[in-house]
Write a protein that holds these residues in place. Sequence first.
Motif, short mmCIF file in Angstrom:
data_model
loop_
_atom_site.label_atom_id
_atom_site.label_comp_id
_atom_site.label_asym_id
_atom_site.label_seq_id
_atom_site.Cartn_x
_atom_site.Cartn_y
_atom_site.Cartn_z
N GLU A 163 0.81 -1.22 0.00
CA GLU A 163 0.00 0.00 0.00
C GLU A 163 0.84 1.27 0.00
OE1 GLU A 163 0.45 -1.44 4.27
OE2 GLU A 163 -0.02 -2.30 2.29
N ARG A 164 2.12 1.16 0.41
CA ARG A 164 2.99 2.33 0.41
C ARG A 164 3.97 2.34 -0.75
NH1 ARG A 164 5.19 1.55 6.17
NH2 ARG A 164 7.03 2.57 5.31
N ALA A 165 4.07 1.22 -1.45
CA ALA A 165 5.03 1.13 -2.55
C ALA A 165 4.54 1.85 -3.79
CB ALA A 165 5.30 -0.34 -2.88
N ARG A 166 3.22 1.90 -3.97
CA ARG A 166 2.68 2.55 -5.18
C ARG A 166 2.39 4.01 -4.92
NH1 ARG A 166 1.54 -0.49 -9.50
NH2 ARG A 166 1.62 -2.76 -9.24
N SER A 167 2.38 4.76 -6.02
CA SER A 167 2.18 6.20 -5.92
C SER A 167 1.44 6.66 -7.17
CB SER A 167 3.53 6.90 -5.77
OG SER A 167 3.35 8.30 -5.72
N ALA A 168 1.28 7.96 -7.30
CA ALA A 168 0.58 8.53 -8.45
C ALA A 168 1.18 9.90 -8.76
CB ALA A 168 -0.92 8.66 -8.17
N GLY A 169 0.79 10.44 -9.90
CA GLY A 169 1.23 11.78 -10.27
C GLY A 169 2.47 11.76 -11.14
N ASN A 170 3.09 12.93 -11.27
CA ASN A 170 4.29 13.09 -12.08
C ASN A 170 5.35 13.81 -11.25
OD1 ASN A 170 3.39 12.01 -14.70
ND2 ASN A 170 1.95 13.73 -14.67
N ALA A 171 6.56 13.31 -11.29
CA ALA A 171 7.66 13.90 -10.53
C ALA A 171 8.23 15.10 -11.28
CB ALA A 171 8.74 12.87 -10.28
N THR A 172 8.66 16.11 -10.52
CA THR A 172 9.28 17.30 -11.09
C THR A 172 10.79 17.21 -10.87
OG1 THR A 172 7.30 18.61 -10.57
CG2 THR A 172 9.33 19.81 -11.07
N TRP A 173 11.50 16.93 -11.93
CA TRP A 173 12.95 16.74 -11.84
C TRP A 173 13.68 18.06 -12.04
CZ3 TRP A 173 14.52 12.09 -10.20
CH2 TRP A 173 13.63 11.03 -10.33
N ARG A 174 14.71 18.27 -11.24
CA ARG A 174 15.52 19.48 -11.33
C ARG A 174 17.00 19.13 -11.26
NH1 ARG A 174 12.07 23.40 -7.17
NH2 ARG A 174 10.12 23.35 -8.35
N ALA A 175 17.84 20.14 -11.42
CA ALA A 175 19.28 19.91 -11.36
C ALA A 175 19.70 19.57 -9.93
CB ALA A 175 20.03 21.14 -11.84
N PRO A 176 20.63 18.65 -9.74
CA PRO A 176 21.09 18.31 -8.38
C PRO A 176 21.75 19.49 -7.69
CG PRO A 176 21.82 16.67 -10.00
CD PRO A 176 21.29 17.83 -10.76
N ALA A 177 21.78 19.44 -6.35
CA ALA A 177 22.44 20.49 -5.58
C ALA A 177 23.94 20.45 -5.83
CB ALA A 177 22.15 20.31 -4.10
N LYS A 178 24.56 21.63 -5.82
CA LYS A 178 26.00 21.73 -6.05
C LYS A 178 26.72 21.96 -4.73
CE LYS A 178 25.90 23.43 -10.81
NZ LYS A 178 26.35 24.50 -11.74
N ALA A 179 27.73 21.15 -4.48
CA ALA A 179 28.55 21.29 -3.27
C ALA A 179 29.75 22.17 -3.58
CB ALA A 179 29.02 19.92 -2.79
N PRO A 180 30.32 22.83 -2.56
CA PRO A 180 31.53 23.63 -2.79
C PRO A 180 32.65 22.77 -3.36
CG PRO A 180 30.61 24.09 -0.62
CD PRO A 180 29.85 22.92 -1.17
N GLU A 181 33.34 23.30 -4.35
CA GLU A 181 34.36 22.51 -5.03
C GLU A 181 35.77 22.79 -4.51
OE1 GLU A 181 33.94 23.26 -9.16
OE2 GLU A 181 31.96 22.31 -9.31
#
Length: 397
Positions: A163-181
């Motif tokens: 019951e918790r494994a399934r979901s619905a909708g559409n995911a909003t993908w964005r650029a990953p967070a950038k760490a200090p280099e």
Amino acid sequence: MIFGKPSPSSQDGEVDEDSPSTLPEPIRPKVLTFGPPARSSGSPPSEDSTAPTPSKPLRVAKLKAADTVSLEEPPVVPSNSTATCPYMERYAIEVLVVGAHDEPIAELAVELRKSDTEALASKTDASGRARFEALQKQRYDLCLPTLDSATWEVVGREPLPAERARSAGNATWRAPAKAPEASSPHVVVQGECLAEIAARHGFLSEVLWNLPDNGKLKELRGASALLFPGDEVVLPALRVKTQSCEVGEAFRLRRKGAREQFRVRFLSGDGTPRGGIPYLLTLELEGGAEERKGETDGDGYVSEPVPPDVDKVRLVLGKEEPQEVYEFQMAYLDPLDTISGVQARLTNLGYPCGEVSGELDSLTRRALRDFQRDHSLEVTGELDDTTRKKLEELYLS
């Protein structure tokens, strides 16, 4: 109207009927008649006129055989259920983040990465949980983008309930967070310690302390617990670590080394430990207060793990009146190799030095002589190595 020359007539004016007429034939319209095609009394012609025509009994037998086969097939039962297209199904991934003592960690950034350019960002709630939904069935990477790779580990992994494994909708993908280099220096201010600086920037304190760029600081202070305002701590770039995962899974992650030890000892006037005394400990944190209850151990100690960012600790000793109340300002004690650090320790141990000025004035020298006399040290009123070691032993830092 005259259509041609009249034929010669007889003398008496009669027309000779046997002679051909010289008049043209009149134009007659062609009449088409429509009606059903003529049918013969026999069977209709087959497509192949040369094929033999089956007899009527044979055709009847074939029809009866076809009816029998159709009756033997299972009946079609109508259903209201619908099947979802596999490409439209969506799933979830859950994450639980705890500390070194299994306490939930709230407001910690968690990322689910689909590729190097696509990620879903979330934060843990008050129970330390984060959930990613609307995921297609494929492999992903879990990441704690604000923590160094040495700071966290996977301690549990299991499938989610259906019951918790399934979901619905559409995911909003964005650029990953950038760490200090690149590495950057942090200038210490009053009230900061290495553990608090390390935890705030996602490192273990020992990683910073053993960093070659912090070698001079390590040589100067000798111990990592206490820093002096103006000291510089070099912060390296965060090392990113990911955990491969699939949809329908739950992960338990542990943040390592994010707790320090608060320890204080209570002795009676003759120096014997005050064990078995109940206490109430209150931690003042940015997000509110946290209370702990307990009893001093057999040696008179109160020892509790505390977050490195705790600002103040309030301790009430005893249940019955009169209760003893103590307040401890955390991370404000200067290192023992400074005059201000020695003055603070002497004052808290019952040898007042007046204002903590950072100067070896007359009040501080008198406090030193009293301390040296009470602990069988050479009474000089000076800060020698023997006096510093005894202060560290009694003050526990």
